[in-house]
Scaffold this active site. Sequence first.
Site, PDB file in Angstrom:
ATOM      1  N   GLY A 128       0.801  -1.233   0.000  1.00 60.33           N
ATOM      2  CA  GLY A 128       0.000   0.000   0.000  1.00 60.33           C
ATOM      3  C   GLY A 128       0.826   1.271   0.000  1.00 60.33           C
TER       4      GLY A 128
ATOM      5  CB  THR B  72     -24.642  24.129   5.710  1.00 66.68           C
ATOM      6  OG1 THR B  72     -23.823  23.751   6.811  1.00 66.68           O
ATOM      7  CG2 THR B  72     -24.825  25.632   5.697  1.00 66.68           C
TER       8      THR B  72
ATOM      9  NE  ARG C  42     -14.679  21.086   7.003  1.00 65.73           N
ATOM     10  CZ  ARG C  42     -16.009  21.226   7.010  1.00 65.73           C
ATOM     11  NH1 ARG C  42     -16.708  21.005   8.086  1.00 65.73           N
ATOM     12  NH2 ARG C  42     -16.634  21.555   5.912  1.00 65.73           N
TER      13      ARG C  42
ATOM     14  CE  LYS D  54     -23.603  27.136   9.734  1.00 62.22           C
ATOM     15  NZ  LYS D  54     -22.702  26.469   8.796  1.00 62.22           N
TER      16      LYS D  54
ATOM     17  CB  SER E 163     -18.520  19.127   4.418  1.00 63.48           C
ATOM     18  OG  SER E 163     -17.862  18.014   4.946  1.00 63.48           O
ATOM     19  CB  THR E 164     -22.385  16.530   6.143  1.00 67.42           C
ATOM     20  OG1 THR E 164     -22.920  17.783   6.603  1.00 67.42           O
ATOM     21  CG2 THR E 164     -21.166  16.166   6.961  1.00 67.42           C
ATOM     22  N   GLY E 165     -23.395  18.349   3.578  1.00 66.09           N
ATOM     23  CA  GLY E 165     -24.591  18.869   2.916  1.00 66.09           C
ATOM     24  C   GLY E 165     -25.633  19.399   3.882  1.00 66.09           C
TER      25      GLY E 165
ATOM     26  CG  ASP F  94     -21.278  27.569   2.502  1.00 63.06           C
ATOM     27  OD1 ASP F  94     -20.402  28.372   2.875  1.00 63.06           O
ATOM     28  OD2 ASP F  94     -21.918  26.855   3.282  1.00 63.06           O
TER      29      ASP F  94
HETATM   30  C1  R5P Z   1     -18.894  26.630   7.457  1.00 64.40           C
HETATM   31  O1  R5P Z   1     -18.011  27.174   8.095  1.00 64.40           O
HETATM   32  C2  R5P Z   1     -18.759  26.475   5.987  1.00 64.40           C
HETATM   33  O2  R5P Z   1     -18.807  27.720   5.348  1.00 64.40           O
HETATM   34  C3  R5P Z   1     -19.819  25.554   5.410  1.00 64.40           C
HETATM   35  O3  R5P Z   1     -21.100  26.145   5.601  1.00 64.40           O
HETATM   36  C4  R5P Z   1     -19.822  24.203   6.066  1.00 64.40           C
HETATM   37  O4  R5P Z   1     -18.515  23.731   6.169  1.00 64.40           O
HETATM   38  C5  R5P Z   1     -20.645  23.212   5.287  1.00 64.40           C
HETATM   39  O5  R5P Z   1     -20.586  21.988   5.930  1.00 64.40           O
HETATM   40  P1  R5P Z   1     -21.743  20.913   5.774  1.00 64.40           P
HETATM   41  O6  R5P Z   1     -21.937  20.673   4.318  1.00 64.40           O
HETATM   42  O7  R5P Z   1     -21.212  19.715   6.496  1.00 64.40           O
HETATM   43  O8  R5P Z   1     -22.953  21.449   6.439  1.00 64.40           O
END
Ligand code: R5P
Length: 272
Positions: A35, A208, A83, A174, A204-206, A200
């Site tokens: 690996g 927000t 992060r 938020k 990431s996870t969506g 934005d």
């Molecule tokens: C926050 O600081 C960033 O601007 C994004 O809003 C955030 O990282 C989005 O993360 P997720 O998609 O997990 O909600």
Amino acid sequence: MKIIPCPSSPLLARRIAEVAGLEMGNVTFKKFPDGELYVRVEDCSEGIIVGSICSNDDLVAITLLLDAVENAKVVVPYMGYARQDRAFKDGEAVSIRVVAEILERRAEEVITVNIHSKQAASHFKKLKDLDAMPTIGKHFAGRDVIMISPDKGSVERVKVAAEHANCEWDYLEKTRIDATTVEIAPKSLDVENRDVIIVDDIISTGGTMVEAAKKLYELGARSVSAACVHAVLANYAAIKLFNSGIRDILATDTIECAFSRVSVAKLIAENI
Ligand code: R5P
């Protein structure tokens, strides 16, 4: 000076080379049976390494390339590990500080796009942090849309995008309840029967985006789409976004994926 592509950013590297009028370096990546990664760069004493850090392997690839190329600059379009820009609890590693040390130990300069925070950037000594919001804004120029920041933290970014799109903008407030739950309270928005783009820096996870979209539909938006610089889209986030009624996802190619419909190649080529 040649452009040295990493496995995470082959297309963006190619585009940067084209815009900048530079040759591509000939690089070989191999994995040993256990690996471990192997890299070899042919005939390259000077190079610009281009690779996002979306995984541990991506960081290892850049680290090895920085050893192989004698005089190197490094472009990290998506700077992972950013992060963890401070120790939130006793005993935690400050991950981005370690990444900064690795990159700056050998690179003459580090170039990135919309790093997560000023705090993350503060760990670098020779960082150029580029802004892709004008690129995103221009994509929507001439369209009758409202750009919305999903929180106060992204207001400045959305303002820049909206200026380049020549459209109205606003923001939602938020509140993050815990690592996976986000609640959004309405601001005074008039989005009824309007086409809204939530802008934005990262999806990431969506979570927000989904919460913001729900709120905007509740307020009567005709359509809601999402735009971001970095489409991390972890844990089936794209599906979650579409399930929430989001019509479209537009992203740059800092992370190469199906949603990368605008390129930061020109922005980077102008700054290397
Ligand atoms: C926050 O600081 C960033 O601007 C994004 O809003 C955030 O990282 C989005 O993360 P997720 O998609 O997990 O909600």
